[in-house]
Scaffold this motif. Structure first.
Motif, short mmCIF file in Angstrom:
data_model
loop_
_atom_site.label_atom_id
_atom_site.label_comp_id
_atom_site.label_asym_id
_atom_site.label_seq_id
_atom_site.Cartn_x
_atom_site.Cartn_y
_atom_site.Cartn_z
N GLY A 34 38.51 -11.56 -27.80
CA GLY A 34 37.58 -12.25 -28.37
C GLY A 34 35.95 -11.48 -28.44
N PHE A 35 35.11 -12.17 -29.05
CA PHE A 35 33.85 -11.75 -28.91
C PHE A 35 33.55 -12.25 -27.64
N PRO A 36 32.23 -11.58 -27.21
CA PRO A 36 31.54 -12.17 -25.75
C PRO A 36 31.25 -13.70 -26.16
N ASN A 37 31.14 -14.41 -24.68
CA ASN A 37 30.72 -15.74 -24.63
C ASN A 37 31.52 -16.89 -25.49
N VAL A 38 32.52 -16.53 -25.99
CA VAL A 38 33.38 -17.37 -26.47
C VAL A 38 34.39 -18.38 -25.84
N GLY A 39 34.27 -18.17 -24.33
CA GLY A 39 34.94 -18.78 -23.44
C GLY A 39 36.30 -18.34 -22.72
N LYS A 40 36.69 -16.84 -22.82
CA LYS A 40 37.88 -16.32 -22.24
C LYS A 40 37.74 -16.67 -20.72
N SER A 41 36.82 -16.14 -20.09
CA SER A 41 36.94 -16.42 -18.68
C SER A 41 37.08 -18.03 -18.36
N THR A 42 36.47 -18.62 -18.93
CA THR A 42 36.64 -20.18 -18.46
C THR A 42 38.03 -20.48 -18.98
N ASN A 63 26.41 -18.26 -20.01
CA ASN A 63 26.09 -18.39 -21.04
C ASN A 63 25.40 -17.12 -21.32
N TYR A 64 25.95 -16.07 -21.36
CA TYR A 64 25.46 -14.66 -21.87
C TYR A 64 26.38 -13.63 -22.46
N HIS A 65 26.16 -12.65 -23.11
CA HIS A 65 27.17 -11.75 -23.34
C HIS A 65 27.43 -10.78 -22.37
N ALA A 119 45.59 -12.20 -18.60
CA ALA A 119 44.10 -11.09 -18.28
C ALA A 119 43.05 -11.67 -19.14
N ASP A 120 41.96 -11.92 -18.51
CA ASP A 120 40.79 -12.14 -19.48
C ASP A 120 39.97 -10.64 -19.45
N ILE A 121 40.00 -10.41 -20.71
CA ILE A 121 39.34 -9.07 -21.10
C ILE A 121 37.96 -9.27 -21.61
N PRO A 122 37.26 -8.23 -21.04
CA PRO A 122 35.79 -8.32 -21.44
C PRO A 122 35.74 -8.26 -22.85
N GLY A 123 34.45 -8.99 -23.33
CA GLY A 123 34.08 -9.26 -25.07
C GLY A 123 34.06 -8.15 -25.85
N LEU A 124 34.78 -8.18 -26.79
CA LEU A 124 34.70 -7.08 -27.75
C LEU A 124 33.61 -7.19 -28.87
N LEU A 126 41.12 -22.18 -30.89
CA LEU A 126 39.56 -22.42 -31.53
C LEU A 126 39.17 -23.16 -30.46
N ASN A 127 38.14 -22.33 -29.75
CA ASN A 127 37.54 -23.22 -28.40
C ASN A 127 36.33 -23.99 -28.82
N LYS A 128 35.88 -24.68 -27.72
CA LYS A 128 34.71 -25.50 -27.80
C LYS A 128 34.62 -26.67 -28.63
N MET A 129 35.94 -27.14 -28.79
CA MET A 129 36.00 -28.24 -29.60
C MET A 129 35.42 -29.49 -29.08
N ASP A 130 35.19 -29.47 -28.06
CA ASP A 130 34.53 -30.65 -27.39
C ASP A 130 33.13 -31.03 -28.02
N LEU A 131 32.63 -29.89 -28.75
CA LEU A 131 31.33 -30.22 -29.29
C LEU A 131 31.23 -30.63 -30.67
N VAL A 147 41.33 -26.28 -28.79
CA VAL A 147 41.05 -26.25 -27.48
C VAL A 147 39.63 -26.51 -27.09
N SER A 148 39.72 -27.08 -25.92
CA SER A 148 38.45 -26.94 -25.13
C SER A 148 38.43 -26.47 -23.69
N CYS A 149 37.87 -25.41 -23.35
CA CYS A 149 38.07 -24.82 -21.98
C CYS A 149 37.24 -25.86 -21.23
N ALA A 150 36.36 -26.43 -21.91
CA ALA A 150 35.04 -27.36 -20.97
C ALA A 150 36.07 -28.49 -20.62
N1 LIG Z 1 30.74 -26.79 -24.56
C1 LIG Z 1 31.88 -25.88 -24.27
N2 LIG Z 1 31.13 -24.82 -23.63
C2 LIG Z 1 32.35 -23.68 -23.17
C3 LIG Z 1 33.57 -24.05 -23.37
N3 LIG Z 1 34.23 -22.87 -23.13
C4 LIG Z 1 33.33 -22.17 -22.43
N4 LIG Z 1 32.18 -22.56 -22.40
C5 LIG Z 1 30.72 -22.05 -22.12
O1 LIG Z 1 30.34 -20.73 -22.80
C6 LIG Z 1 29.82 -19.97 -22.29
C7 LIG Z 1 30.56 -18.50 -21.95
O2 LIG Z 1 31.83 -18.73 -21.46
P1 LIG Z 1 32.67 -17.69 -20.72
O3 LIG Z 1 33.95 -18.11 -20.30
O4 LIG Z 1 31.75 -16.86 -19.65
O5 LIG Z 1 32.98 -16.62 -22.01
P2 LIG Z 1 33.59 -15.20 -22.05
O6 LIG Z 1 34.30 -15.22 -23.30
O7 LIG Z 1 34.26 -15.12 -21.05
O8 LIG Z 1 32.29 -14.29 -22.15
P3 LIG Z 1 31.95 -12.56 -22.07
O9 LIG Z 1 32.71 -12.65 -20.60
O10 LIG Z 1 30.64 -12.18 -21.83
O11 LIG Z 1 32.90 -12.01 -22.97
C8 LIG Z 1 29.56 -20.53 -20.92
O12 LIG Z 1 28.39 -21.22 -20.56
C9 LIG Z 1 30.78 -21.57 -20.74
O13 LIG Z 1 30.40 -22.86 -19.74
C10 LIG Z 1 34.14 -24.96 -24.05
O14 LIG Z 1 35.10 -25.11 -24.46
N5 LIG Z 1 33.13 -25.89 -24.41
#
Ligand SMILES: Nc1nc2c(ncn2[C@@H]2O[C@H](COP(=O)(O)OP(=O)(O)OP(=O)(O)O)[C@@H](O)[C@H]2O)c(=O)[nH]1
Ligand SMILES: [Mg+2]
Length: 431
Positions: free
Chosen positions: A166-174, A188-190, A213-218, A283-288, A316-319
């Motif tokens: 996925g794109f950077p910052n979408v929550g893959k690592s989380t 919270n950065y790319h 595997a958590d793959i770096p953002g594309l 479909l992440n960050k649904m908690d928001l 889903v919500s990774c949070a």
């Molecule tokens: N509110 C909310 N924030 C989330 C969720 N998942 C991830 N985040 C936040 O989004 C930001 C990016 O999360 P990462 O897991 O680092 O994202 P990534 O896709 O691995 O990003 P890259 O490694 O840069 O590609 C962080 O600040 C997380 O705390 C979620 O489900 N809800």
């Protein structure tokens, strides 16, 4: 800084020279030849070490050489063999020839796997072997065979079953951090993640889990190398299934459907095989989003992706970890119905054949309207090529092209249908 692709030079050891010497004994005026053999040069060996996960160790040094064999000595002493050099790499490392880009070896399949990539030169034999009845005192010994040297690229393609893309910052690592013991950096950065992180998904029910595997953002144009896209995309090649993570809350003002299309376009531009890998959408960050919004956003996305015919969309919500195990159970079910074969790349290139072959001569001549391709290089090639097999014949054709033989035939005026003799084989020439 990046250690999933490194370029190094490897060199095997030179064979030690055979020695020329004669026995010196009291009261024996002309002692026989007693020069010993040279030692063999060391090999360059690659070995999979399960304790290593990156190629970072190769950053510090450029050339890796095995030891040279020592010269033989008098009194029939055998020269010492050169030490082998064993290069330890993580599983999944591909060794490629720098010049041709072809794969020399794929270091995957088992921990501890060993492959000899360059053999050391054989030691030369000493003059003690040349004592015949006719020639009692030979002043001749054989030199050791030369070392082989080659520039190679090591490339790490991670060995995970399932990749988070996925794109950077979408929550893959989380995502990875919530469902495995892996502890990737989250911020919270790319481009927080620059190397794949692996984790084992354990369902705790005595059934097989899988490696995630958590793959770096594309990003857009990743397939053209943008944002280190090539290095990141290479990690997806071996995975069997993709979890495509998108930001469903649109925090960065993008649309999840557009994001999915953009990334999938990059996958197919990089390689058609990547585009064919099955996907599920997280479909992440649904908690928001409020409950009703979640439903609307996910249903709309599922519809735009082709409804039941498209990839399945999970909210889903990774949070909060909500929905993550639903995705994983679904993926496990899908994996179970797929073929198990892990992708292991075949070797396409043997540096030894190349290096040895390079030295041998050949000729291309024209006699009475027919063409003759002859010489040791050709004989050697035919010696290890089965022209009856399709693969062998393709190799043969590449060989003619790569050695400039086709060009030479054309220069000599070859026409369609002319007879071309290749050592003992006869062919009709066609473009
Ligand atoms: N509110 C909310 N924030 C989330 C969720 N998942 C991830 N985040 C936040 O989004 C930001 C990016 O999360 P990462 O897991 O680092 O994202 P990534 O896709 O691995 O990003 P890259 O490694 O840069 O590609 C962080 O600040 C997380 O705390 C979620 O489900 N809800
Ligand atoms: Mg990350």
């Amino acid at each position: 800084m990046f250690s999933d692709r490194v370029q190094i030079n490897i060199r095997s050891g030179k064979g030690g020279d055979g020695h020329v010497s004669f026995r010196r004994e009291l009261y024996v005026p002309n002692g026989g030849p007693d020069g010993g053999d040279g030692g063999n040069g060391g090999d360059v060996i690659f070995e999979v070490d399960p304790g290593i996960s990156t190629l970072a160790d190769f950053r510090h040094k450029r050339t890796y050489a095995a030891g040279d064999g020592k010269e033989g000595g008098k009194q029939r002493r055998h020269g010492k063999s050169g030490d082998d050099i064993v290069l330890k790499v993580p599983e999944g490392t591909i060794i490629r020839d720098l010049e041709t880009g072809k794969i020399i070896a794929d270091m995957s399949g088992s921990p501890g796997l060993r492959k000899t990539i360059l053999h050391g030169g054989k030691g030369g034999i000493g003059n003690m072997h040349f004592a015949t009845s006719v020639m009692q005192a030979p002043r001749y010994a054989k030199p050791g065979k030369p070392a082989l040297e080659r520039a190679v690229v090591l490339e790490l393609k991670c060995m995970a079953d399932v990749g988070l893309i996925g794109f950077p910052n979408v929550g893959k690592s989380t995502f990875l951090s919530r469902v495995t013991h892996a502890q990737p950096k989250i911020a919270n950065y790319h481009f927080t993640t620059l190397h794949p992180n692996l984790g084992v998904v354990d369902f705790g029910d005595h059934q097989d889990g899988f490696v995630l595997a958590d793959i770096p953002g594309l990003i857009e144009n990743a397939s053209q190398g943008e944002g280190l896209g090539h290095r990141f995309l290479q990690h997806i090649e071996r995975t069997r299934y993709l979890i495509h993570v998108v930001d469903g809350a649109g925090i960065e003002g993008r649309d999840p459907y557009d994001d999915i299309c953009t990334i999938n376009h990059e996958l197919s531009s990089y390689s058609p095989q990547l585009a064919e890998k099955p996907q599920v959408i997280a479909l992440n960050k649904m908690d928001l989003l409020p409950e009703v919004e979640r439903k609307r956003v996910s249903e709309e996305l599922q519809e735009r992706l082709g409804g039941d015919a498209g990839p399945r969309v999970f909210c889903v919500s990774c949070a909060t970890s909500e929905g993550l195990w639903d995705v994983l159970s679904y993926v496990r079910g899908q994996l179970a119905s797929m073929q198990q074969d892990r992708i292991v790349y075949e070797s396409e290139f043997s540096p030894e054949d190349e290096l040895i072959r390079d030295e041998l001569p050949f000729t291309v001549t024209r006699k009475k309207g027919e063409f003759y391709i002859e010489g040791p290089r050709i004989e050697k090639m035919l010696g290890y090529t089965n022209l009856e097999s399709e693969k062998g014949f393709l190799f043969f054709q590449d060989f003619l092209r790569d050695n400039g033989i086709n060009d030479e035939l054309i220069r000599l005026g070859v026409q369609e249908g002319d007879t071309v003799h290749v050592c003992s084989y006869d062919f009709e020439y066609y473009e």
